[in-house]
Scaffold this active site. Structure first.
Site, PDB file in Angstrom:
ATOM      1  N   ASP A  20       3.510  -3.386   1.617  1.00 14.91           N
ATOM      2  CA  ASP A  20       2.102  -3.182   1.901  1.00 14.91           C
ATOM      3  C   ASP A  20       1.980  -1.872   2.685  1.00 14.91           C
ATOM      4  O   ASP A  20       2.969  -1.247   3.059  1.00 14.91           O
ATOM      5  CB  ASP A  20       1.523  -4.394   2.658  1.00 14.91           C
ATOM      6  CG  ASP A  20       0.014  -4.484   2.502  1.00 14.91           C
ATOM      7  OD1 ASP A  20      -0.545  -5.572   2.711  1.00 14.91           O
ATOM      8  OD2 ASP A  20      -0.612  -3.454   2.148  1.00 14.91           O
TER       9      ASP A  20
HETATM   10  C1  GLC Z   1      -3.956  -3.116   2.438  1.00 16.86           C
HETATM   11  C2  GLC Z   1      -3.836  -4.583   2.057  1.00 16.86           C
HETATM   12  C3  GLC Z   1      -3.316  -4.802   0.670  1.00 16.86           C
HETATM   13  C4  GLC Z   1      -3.755  -3.653  -0.205  1.00 16.86           C
HETATM   14  C5  GLC Z   1      -3.023  -2.406   0.275  1.00 16.86           C
HETATM   15  C6  GLC Z   1      -3.406  -1.160  -0.515  1.00 16.86           C
HETATM   16  O1  GLC Z   1      -3.605  -2.945   3.780  1.00 16.86           O
HETATM   17  O2  GLC Z   1      -3.113  -5.428   2.932  1.00 16.86           O
HETATM   18  O3  GLC Z   1      -3.814  -6.071   0.219  1.00 16.86           O
HETATM   19  O4  GLC Z   1      -3.451  -3.914  -1.553  1.00 16.86           O
HETATM   20  O5  GLC Z   1      -3.229  -2.169   1.665  1.00 16.86           O
HETATM   21  O6  GLC Z   1      -4.717  -0.835  -0.254  1.00 16.86           O
END
Ligand code: GLC
Length: 733
Positions: free
Chosen positions: A263
């Site tokens: 993430d």
């Molecule tokens: C965010 C979220 C995740 C998302 C990623 C890209 O922090 O936790 O669900 O897909 O970053 O935006």
């Protein structure tokens, strides 16, 4: 490309090229402005790093991404195409209900259609991967991201996880109109301590396996191409560095062979966790855990060269990650066609097309849950109704994760109602504000401040006089769309005081009030329940919200939604969910007993339970019957139940089958959803609904942590929600 050609390519790549395939950056570092969905550290990446990055997130558009591909393909020594990913959670340009609302449909097939339509629009816009479905099991309404999940039930979440992956990916992700899905967030991100965002998850190994891994497993079995690591610690180890969780559990046991992406900046954040002492250790821990893509941190690109050249990290680990990324690009067909389906012409034809709009309207209508109705719904088209509240004109009804849609294309309640009835029978005035005075919080994209919102309360008198002059009032209330979603934890799941006070004033001049509620989470509805004669939960319904709400309010669509998550009696009752355990002193409403599992100040039951929802008719159930008293692994039994529509209109009932294992080698929930069927039953008619109960349905992690069934007695409950007592016993022999 075939496997041999991919291996040859891998051999040709320099270590610098390989490492940069593991980098994913937001397009805001390039000339084109991307959408930031996390903390942004400026100038962390060199021009060379940006040129060689393997994938991009947060930017869209066929023309835009074609330009990107042309520029950066040219800088890649081996002409390896970039992969384009984005958060497309409940729709791209045509927006469907938030996932919690989709869960309320109890109709995974409908969500599959929505995902398929979303994939077509996204693919036309040059997108290759969506960071969806989010399948985290959620039981704490304080956590803002419950809106992205399909709720509190293991089986229901698993059904939706499978459906959404299949809807996005189809048979082959290289097919036109298909995109790769990324299931998230692995693992158990949905149970942060105290409901506070990014906080630690504390679970036993048994609970993790029994409840929290099954929806990811369903996505993997459906062929999901990517898995995203969760931010938080599990077993006090940050998921992105948890080698046991990622290699033993996810890859070896659950069989996931695709790309594991971190993430946003989660590899870097292992330092903040106090798990990695520095960036070099963070890189080592993440790669050893098998994380292939480093989203939005420069840990891999700045640390791996030295780690590999010094021999501290095997180059084979790097090759393993690069191979999976190249294989995904190859499965998408990007080596043959780096633009995949990007086409302005298709964008024009697909965005918000009639077919997608009608699907959005159908999905929204099926997502609504009627919690209460003391005879005022459906409204009559020739009776005058006052539509009041801060949401009547609001088009931003798409939820907090819809970052590429244009809210102006949404249908507001006012528009939806006036599409159905003449203004002679519908008057509108907000009358109260969305937020309490002095409210200020960090929204998903900037500060939300009540002083900057429209001040509708100046029209309170006008609104109250409308209420007094009409047969009925529809009061459109709710939480601000940015109160839920990522970073949206709240400590009190209540509506703004201003809205409750306005509700009281309206009911004082006209008691016939139906509340339409916009929410990204279960809320404490005790006062709404006390003053309103009807309550319709509409979540954040998407592009066609206003039309769908009018359809249900006026009876052109019969409500059929069921709660995918319990609505707590109050915040203090959280977490509350139906599949609880009996305890040694179950509280079965003994009056005045002290020594039972209960509270001194509130009831045990949620205000509204999982699976609950009303419609415009009534259903009654006959006693369930089983074909045999016992079943074996080879001989399942059939259960059937007669369901009667005893009311005056045709409607759809969601017949739910729960099973309780009466005695087992570890305690088992008082019941668990094992199957459900939506059946349309004509007014006055009956339908016999059948379920098959198999030995497989009865398996669980026993005292020896082996997933198997055990002989013994079970109780099957069949009814319209998780409180049904309509039951029959059977045994497994
Ligand atoms: C965010 C979220 C995740 C998302 C990623 C890209 O922090 O936790 O669900 O897909 O970053 O935006």
């Amino acid at each position: 490309m075939n496997i041999g050609e991919l291996e040859a390519l891998l051999q040709d790549m320099t270590i610098e090229e390989k490492i940069h395939q593991l980098l994913q950056v937001n397009s805001s570092f390039y000339q084109t402005q991307g959408v930031l969905t996390g903390p942004q550290d400026t100038d962390r990446f060199s021009v060379r790093q940006l040129e060689l990055a393997g994938s991009l997130l947060g930017t869209v558009g066929a023309g835009n991404l074609r330009k990107f591909q042309d520029i950066y393909l040219g800088t890649q020594p081996n002409k390896i195409p970039m992969m384009f990913m984005a958060d497309i959670i409940n729709g791209y340009k045509t927006v469907f209900p938030i996932p919690l609302g989709q869960g309320a449909t109890f109709n995974p097939g409908l969500s599959k259609e929505c995902a398929c339509a979303t994939a077509k629009e996204s693919a036309a816009s040059g997108i290759h991967v969506t960071f969806s479905p989010m399948v985290d099991l959620v039981r704490d309404a304080r956590w803002g991201r419950v809106m992205e999940s399909t709720g509190e039930d293991v089986y229901l979440n698993s059904c939706f996880a499978k459906a959404m992956v299949e809807g996005y990916q189809g048979e082959q992700v290289s097919e036109k109109g298909r995109i790769a899905a990324c299931v998230k967030h692995f693992a158990a991100y949905g149970v942060p301590m105290a409901g506070r965002e990014y906080n630690f998850s504390e679970l036993s190994e048994r609970s993790l396996r029994e409840d929290y891994l099954l929806s990811y497993q369903a996505a993997i079995e459906a062929g999901v191409k990517l898995v995203m690591t969760a931010f938080q610690t599990l077993d006090r180890i940050p998921c992105s560095g948890n080698k046991k969780l990622m290699r033993e559990t996810l890859r070896n046991e659950m069989g996931f062979q695709g790309v594991l992406i971190s993430d946003w900046r989660a590899i870097y954040e292992m330092i903040s966790h106090g798990f990695a002492e520095n960036e070099k250790e963070a890189a080592k821990l993440a790669l050893e855990a098998g994380v292939d893509i480093d989203m939005m941190s420069d840990i891999y690109v700045n640390q791996l060269t030295e780690l590999i050249e010094s021999g501290e990290v095997e180059e084979s680990l790097l090759d393993e990650a690069v191979r999976r990324i190249l294989m995904l690009k190859n499965e998408l067909g990007l080596f043959e066609n780096p633009y995949k389906d990007g086409s302005e012409e298709d964008e024009e034809a697909l965005f918000l097309c009639e077919a997608h709009r009608s699907l959005a309207r159908k999905a929204a209508g099926e997502s609504f849950v009627l919690l209460k109705n003391e005879g005022i719904l459906p409204l009559k088209k020739n009776e005058k109704t006052a539509f009041l509240g801060p949401y009547i004109n609001d088009k931003n009804i798409v939820g907090s994760w819809t970052i590429f849609a244009d809210e102006d294309h949404c249908v507001s309640i006012k528009e939806g109602v006036l599409n159905k009835v003449s203004s002679e029978y519908a008057v509108f005035s907000e009358g109260c504000n969305l937020l309490d005075p002095g409210t200020r919080f960090a929204g998903f994209r900037g500060i939300v401040d009540s002083s900057l919102q429209p001040n509708y309360s100046v029209h309170e008198e006008e609104a109250l006089s409308m209420a007094a002059s009409c047969e009925n009032v529809v009061l459109c209330l709710g939480e601000h769309r940015q109160r839920s979603g990522e970073g949206g934890s709240i400590a009190e799941i209540t509506l703004p005081v201003a809205q409750i006070e306005f509700l009281k004033k309206v009911t004082a001049v006209n008691p016939n009030v139906a509340v339409v509620l916009f929410n990204g989470r279960p809320l404490d509805l005790r006062e709404v329940n006390q003053y309103a004669k009807a309550i319709l939960i509409v979540w954040f319904p998407g592009s066609e919200g206003g039309n769908a709400i009018a359809d249900v309010l006026y009876g052109d669509q019969i409500p059929s939604g069921r709660l995918p998550m319990s609505f707590p009696f109050c915040t203090g009752q959280i977490p509350v969910f139906y599949s609880e355990f009996s305890t040694g002193r179950p509280f079965v409403n003994q009056t005045d007993t002290r020594f039972a599992s209960k509270y001194l100040d509130i009831q045990n039951e949620p205000l509204y339970p999982f699976g609950y929802g009303l419609t415009y008719t009534e259903f009654s159930y006959g006693k369930p019957e089983v074909s045999e008293e016992s079943l074996t692994a080879d001989a399942p039994l059939q259960l059937k139940v007669k369901v009667h529509n005893t009311g005056s209109c045709d409607a759809v009932e969601t017949v739910q089958l729960y099973i309780q294992d009466m005695f087992a080698s570890v305690v088992r929930p008082v019941r668990e959803l094992k199957a459900f069927k939506k059946v349309e039953i004509k007014a006055g008619n009956s339908v016999t609904v059948e379920f098959e109960i198999t030995e497989e349905m009865l398996r669980y992690y026993g005292i020896d942590m082996v997933y198997k069934s055990e002989a013994g007695w079970f109780t099957a409950y069949v009814g319209g929600d998780s409180r049904t007592k309509n039951s029959v016993r059977f045994q497994l022999v």
